[in-house]
Structures are given as C-alpha cells and as structure tokens.
Scaffold this active site. Sequence first.
Site, PDB file in Angstrom:
ATOM      1  CG  HIS A  76      -0.796  -1.654  -6.971  1.00  0.00           C
ATOM      2  ND1 HIS A  76      -0.228  -1.986  -5.560  1.00  0.00           N
ATOM      3  CD2 HIS A  76      -2.108  -1.234  -6.557  1.00  0.00           C
ATOM      4  CE1 HIS A  76      -1.179  -1.861  -4.517  1.00  0.00           C
ATOM      5  NE2 HIS A  76      -2.251  -1.502  -5.220  1.00  0.00           N
ATOM      6  CE1 TYR A  77       7.036  -2.173  -9.091  1.00  0.00           C
ATOM      7  CE2 TYR A  77       7.359  -0.039  -9.860  1.00  0.00           C
ATOM      8  CZ  TYR A  77       7.801  -0.951  -9.219  1.00  0.00           C
ATOM      9  OH  TYR A  77       8.967  -0.987  -8.523  1.00  0.00           O
ATOM     10  CB  THR A  78       2.870  -6.844 -12.013  1.00  0.00           C
ATOM     11  OG1 THR A  78       3.786  -6.317 -13.141  1.00  0.00           O
ATOM     12  CG2 THR A  78       1.228  -6.550 -12.179  1.00  0.00           C
TER      13      THR A  78
ATOM     14  CG  HIS B 111       1.382  -0.199  -3.003  1.00  0.00           C
ATOM     15  ND1 HIS B 111       1.764  -1.532  -3.301  1.00  0.00           N
ATOM     16  CD2 HIS B 111       0.835  -0.201  -2.030  1.00  0.00           C
ATOM     17  CE1 HIS B 111       1.554  -2.377  -2.012  1.00  0.00           C
ATOM     18  NE2 HIS B 111       1.133  -1.611  -1.068  1.00  0.00           N
TER      19      HIS B 111
ATOM     20  CD  GLU C  37      -0.493  -4.957  -8.537  1.00  0.00           C
ATOM     21  OE1 GLU C  37       0.320  -4.607  -9.061  1.00  0.00           O
ATOM     22  OE2 GLU C  37      -0.481  -5.277  -7.291  1.00  0.00           O
TER      23      GLU C  37
ATOM     24  CG  ASP D 117       3.850  -0.609  -6.386  1.00  0.00           C
ATOM     25  OD1 ASP D 117       4.375  -0.317  -5.133  1.00  0.00           O
ATOM     26  OD2 ASP D 117       2.720  -1.289  -6.733  1.00  0.00           O
TER      27      ASP D 117
HETATM   28 ZN    ZN Z   1       1.721  -2.407  -5.084  1.00  0.00          ZN
END
Ligand code: ZN
Length: 228
Positions: free
Chosen positions: A22-24, A129, A87, A139
Amino acid sequence: MIDSLSPNFDARDRPISIVVLHYTGMPDAESAIAWLRNPESRVSCHYLIAEDGQILRMVAEENRAWHAGLSYWRGERALNGCSIGIEIVNPGHEYGYRPFTEEQMAALLPLLAGIVQRYRVAPANVVGHSDVAPARKEDPGELFDWERLARLGLAISRPTRDLVDPHWTDGGFLLALERWGYDVRAGDDAVVAFQRRFRQELVDGVIDGECRALLLQLLLDRERGRSI
Ligand SMILES: [Zn+2]
C-alpha cells in the site's frame, strides 16, 4: 525496526499466503501513523515504511491487521485473513503522488524477502492494494518499482519477450484477467489496476494490443511453469 503498535487487529482465520503493498495516501507520515493507531479508524497494517526507510511494526504477523478491506485475489476473499499488509509512506494520488524513496525501497526489499521466505508466498501473490480492490483503490500506484522486486524473485516481472497480440475481444481480455487473479466485476477498474501493475507508463483504462500481449504472456509463462 521499531514497534509502534496499533490496537486495530484480531485473530487470523487462514494461513498467510499473500502480501499486499500500500501507500499511506495521507499528507504526511505523522498523520498516517496516528490514523493507523487510532482505535476509531479500524485500519492498520503489519509494517509501515517511512520515507527515511525506518520500519515501524504495528501489528504482529500472526495477527490479522485491517488493511485490505473488501478484497479478492485468485479465489481468496477478505484478504486481511490470509495476508501481510505493508504501508509505504507516500501522499498518494490525492495529496501529491511522488516516487517512493530509495531508502524506502532499500528497507522494503529485505523485509519482504523475509516474509516471502517465512510463509512461502508465491511471487504472483505479492500484489498491490489496487490489484485486490480495483474498484476502490489505486495504491501503491504506477510509480511503484515492481521490477525491482521481480529481479529478486519477490514479484512477477513484466513480460518483455515473445509479445504477440492475441486480438481478444474486450470480454475475452476480462476473462483472461480473471484467470490471472483479478476480480473483474468492475471491468474497467480491473483494466486500470492491471496497467498500474504491468504497463505503468500508460494507465488509461483502454484495452489495447500491448495490454493483451502482456496478459497473454503472463498466462503462458504461468502455464509453462516460469512463474506461479
Ligand atoms: Zn491501501
């Protein structure tokens, strides 16, 4: 690695077989970390990687972190139960998407390698994600360097050889995309997710000859045992 534990977890219901990156997607790391530790948010991850490469451990691997939400990949649903969530701090498309830092990638690679080894995660099950929730998520996005993971055997590489357009209809492409692993009920979104992953320089949601050729080669490589 330092502990910065989140209360947002419960018990797993299946063994670990997938890693979701993921990215935040928040303005800065501090707000993302606070959100992931806030009991009211009901979200969390196992690890967070700051822009300076610092790794925070937020949920123990044996527990179920709440990072993927409604999700599907290769027959598995509700992936929190069978995945590790990582993340990576980045403001994301909403707040100023930018390349992930060298420090983040250098921290991610050994972390991911350890997880993949411990649980024998297949390279095709190291996913974004957006791959597992294409209608809702974008993301880690098209700036994430999947090839760097692939060179270490930690993810599937973008095919480069023998590329031939099979001239599938758009329906045929979606069927092939389903066979690769995507939930294709929101068809166009799955196409965009595929492009973010395997054709990052042009993410337009249009099924073209290059997309068809890439997907065909991915499936053929899997059939021939070059990837799993
Ligand atoms: Zn995510």
